[in-house]
Design an enzyme around this catalytic site. Structure first.
Site, PDB file in Angstrom:
ATOM      1  CB  CYS A 231      -0.864   0.006   1.243  1.00  0.00           C
ATOM      2  SG  CYS A 231      -1.886  -1.473   1.367  1.00  0.00           S
TER       3      CYS A 231
ATOM      4  N   GLY B  52      -1.005   0.520  -5.207  1.00  0.00           N
ATOM      5  CA  GLY B  52      -2.267  -0.135  -4.904  1.00  0.00           C
ATOM      6  C   GLY B  52      -3.377   0.439  -5.739  1.00  0.00           C
TER       7      GLY B  52
ATOM      8  CG  ASN C 289       3.138   0.269   3.073  1.00  0.00           C
ATOM      9  OD1 ASN C 289       4.193   0.751   2.702  1.00  0.00           O
ATOM     10  ND2 ASN C 289       2.744  -0.918   2.665  1.00  0.00           N
ATOM     11  N   GLY C 290       2.279  -2.166   5.308  1.00  0.00           N
ATOM     12  CA  GLY C 290       3.167  -3.163   5.898  1.00  0.00           C
ATOM     13  C   GLY C 290       2.386  -4.320   6.486  1.00  0.00           C
TER      14      GLY C 290
ATOM     15  CE1 TYR D 260       7.218  -5.257 -10.891  1.00  0.00           C
ATOM     16  CE2 TYR D 260       6.277  -5.568  -8.724  1.00  0.00           C
ATOM     17  CZ  TYR D 260       6.136  -5.518 -10.088  1.00  0.00           C
ATOM     18  OH  TYR D 260       4.919  -5.727 -10.650  1.00  0.00           O
TER      19      TYR D 260
END
Ligand code: SF4
Length: 474
Positions: A12, A38, A112-113, A254
């Site tokens: 995210c 996302g 996020n995570g 990436y």
């Protein structure tokens, strides 16, 4: 970047701003810049000093927000979030920021995570009466804050965050404060910026560039920032000795946008160096043309071409207007999906020995399809160069890399993978080459990178009931 065909789901993205009258509009632009992290849903929660107001929805940022909604959301501060698609299905209730209204003070949270001890914490909370509405880690954090016996509110947050293990880049908004925190290993990126007098926080610095904000610094691992009208106060989540830095290496390979800087290292330049490292590692390979799988491998393909002296060409073109609708579950439809998304440039690859640079191999099915596509377009040979080491272990920190069984490198040698993807040769970048290429300015092991999905050496404890990211919400 729509990653469904790659087997790697992105995580995210979070964004926050404090001290600007156009906080909702600027959050909207910030989310635009973070859209690649996302595409399942997005939300903004704004405060005007009296109350918190959410706007959120499922889909892309452009589909959810409009001028009218943003204009109505007046306030001087906001936090915002883009959410990645999960296997467990979506639903508006899972779109963040999550907003909790309470007589003791409402708060919104965006995260996020992935926490590795979320199950353990959740069971303890349930035993003491908490009821959960979702599988999200974010809800665990809220319950921990609300249940904390510490006082005042800041101490509750600090106490709650000190119990978390794993990866988090997190933001909390109340009517008079924005709290920003990053896990003690710094697994997920989070940067701090300024726009005039306003403070801005984002998963990636590309969000600052889009709104004209200036980068100040990265939020330090284990840091806790309290941002109010009085300015910014810096604290630490715990007084423990700092853990080694372990920023996710896949951000450089990436996930992150090439124009973002993570810990002051530009992602595009790091990718170019990965390509150069690979070219050095396969010195002497004979080929006519180097091409990259768009978008994430274009930078590394350029680096490979520069180092090897083999010309760089656009051998694969991405169809940018293929939307989410092509996420199809069946093999046959997925096959068609790849063809819809990528096309070979026949004039570039026909009768040529092609070096195809890509960022990773997860299950191997995508690589095989792209190799076949190049050969069907007339390529005489296809040599696959991967800018990361073989992915042999699952990620517990927020990247949906699939389970070990689904990772082809966990059960196949490089030669077996080469045969499976029908390539003429296959080379992976070594972990040492990857660390050198990122050129991070730290003395921590691996330059402060997490390499766990390649080495199996996780920077945190992993519990027997740690849930993989694809089994729960971001
Ligand atoms: S395990 Fe791999 S994907 Fe997960 S945080 Fe570490 S480097 Fe990133």
């Amino acid at each position: 970047m729509f990653t469904e065909i790659r087997g790697l789901n992105e995580e995210c993205g979070v964004f926050g701003i404090w001290g600007h009258t156009e906080s909702a509009q600027l959050s909207y632009y910030g989310l635009h810049a973070l859209q690649h992290r996302g595409q399942e849903g997005a939300g903004i929660v704004v405060t005007d000093g009296n109350s918190l107001r959410p706007i959120k929805g499922e889909g892309l940022v452009n589909d959810i927000f409009n001028e009218e909604k943003l204009r109505a959301a007046t306030g001087h501060a906001a936090i915002a979030h883009v959410r990645y698609p999960t296997a467990g299905g979506g639903g508006i209730e899972n779109v963040q920021p999550l907003l909790f209204r309470s007589s003791t003070g409402s708060l919104a949270i965006a995260h996020n995570g992935n926490l590795v001890n979320a199950n353990h914490l959740k069971q303890n909370l349930e035993r003491s009466g908490s009821i959960f509405n979702s599988t999200s880690d974010t809800e665990v954090v809220i319950h921990l804050i609300k249940k904390s016996s510490h006082s005042p509110f800041r101490a509750k947050v600090k106490n709650a965050l000190s119990l978390l293990k794993g990866a988090f880049a997190l933001m909390i908004l109340t009517k008079d404060m924005m709290i920003v925190a990053r896990d003690r290993n710094g697994l997920r990126p989070l940067s701090l910026g300024k726009l005039g007098d306003a403070w801005v926080v984002a998963s990636e610095t590309c969000a600052f560039d889009l709104i004209g904000a200036e980068y100040v610094r990265d939020v330090e691992p284990g840091e806790l920032l309290y941002i109010t009208n009085n300015g910014i106060e810096v604290d630490r989540i715990t007084d423990e000795v700092a853990a080694p830095r372990a920023m996710c290496a896949m951000e450089y390979v990436y996930f992150a946008r090439p124009d973002s800087n993570i810990d002051t290292v530009n992602v595009h330049m790091a990718r170019k160096r990965m390509g150069r490292e690979l070219a050095r590692e396969v010195a002497g390979i004979e080929a006519d043309v180097v091409t990259g799988v768009p978008d994430s491998s274009l930078s590394s393909a350029i680096g490979f071409a520069e180092e090897s002296g083999i010309p760089y060409e656009l051998g694969l073109i991405k169809n940018r207007y293929v939307g989410r609708t092509f996420i199809q579950p069946t093999q046959e439809l997925r096959e068609r999906g790849v063809k819809m998304k990528l096309s070979p440039v026949v004039q570039v690859v026909k009768d040529k020995r092609v070096i195809m640079v890509d960022d990773s191999i997860v299950r191997g099915t995508t690589s095989k399809r792209i190799v076949r596509m190049l050969k069907e377009a007339g390529a005489a040979e296809v040599h696959v160069m991967i800018t990361s080491p073989p992915m042999t272990n699952p990620c517990f920190y927020g990247i949906d890399t699939s389970t070990s069984e689904q990772l082809i490198a966990s059960s196949h040698s490089v030669e077996e993978i080469r045969v499976a993807i029908e390539a003429d040769s296959l080379t992976f970048l070594t972990p040492e080459g990857m660390v050198r290429a990122t050129a991070r300015p730290f003395n921590d092991p691996n330059g402060g990178l997490c390499l766990a999905c390649f080495t199996g050496e996780y920077p945190t404890e992993i519990f027997s009931d740690t849930v993989l990211p694809h089994e729960k919400e971001c």
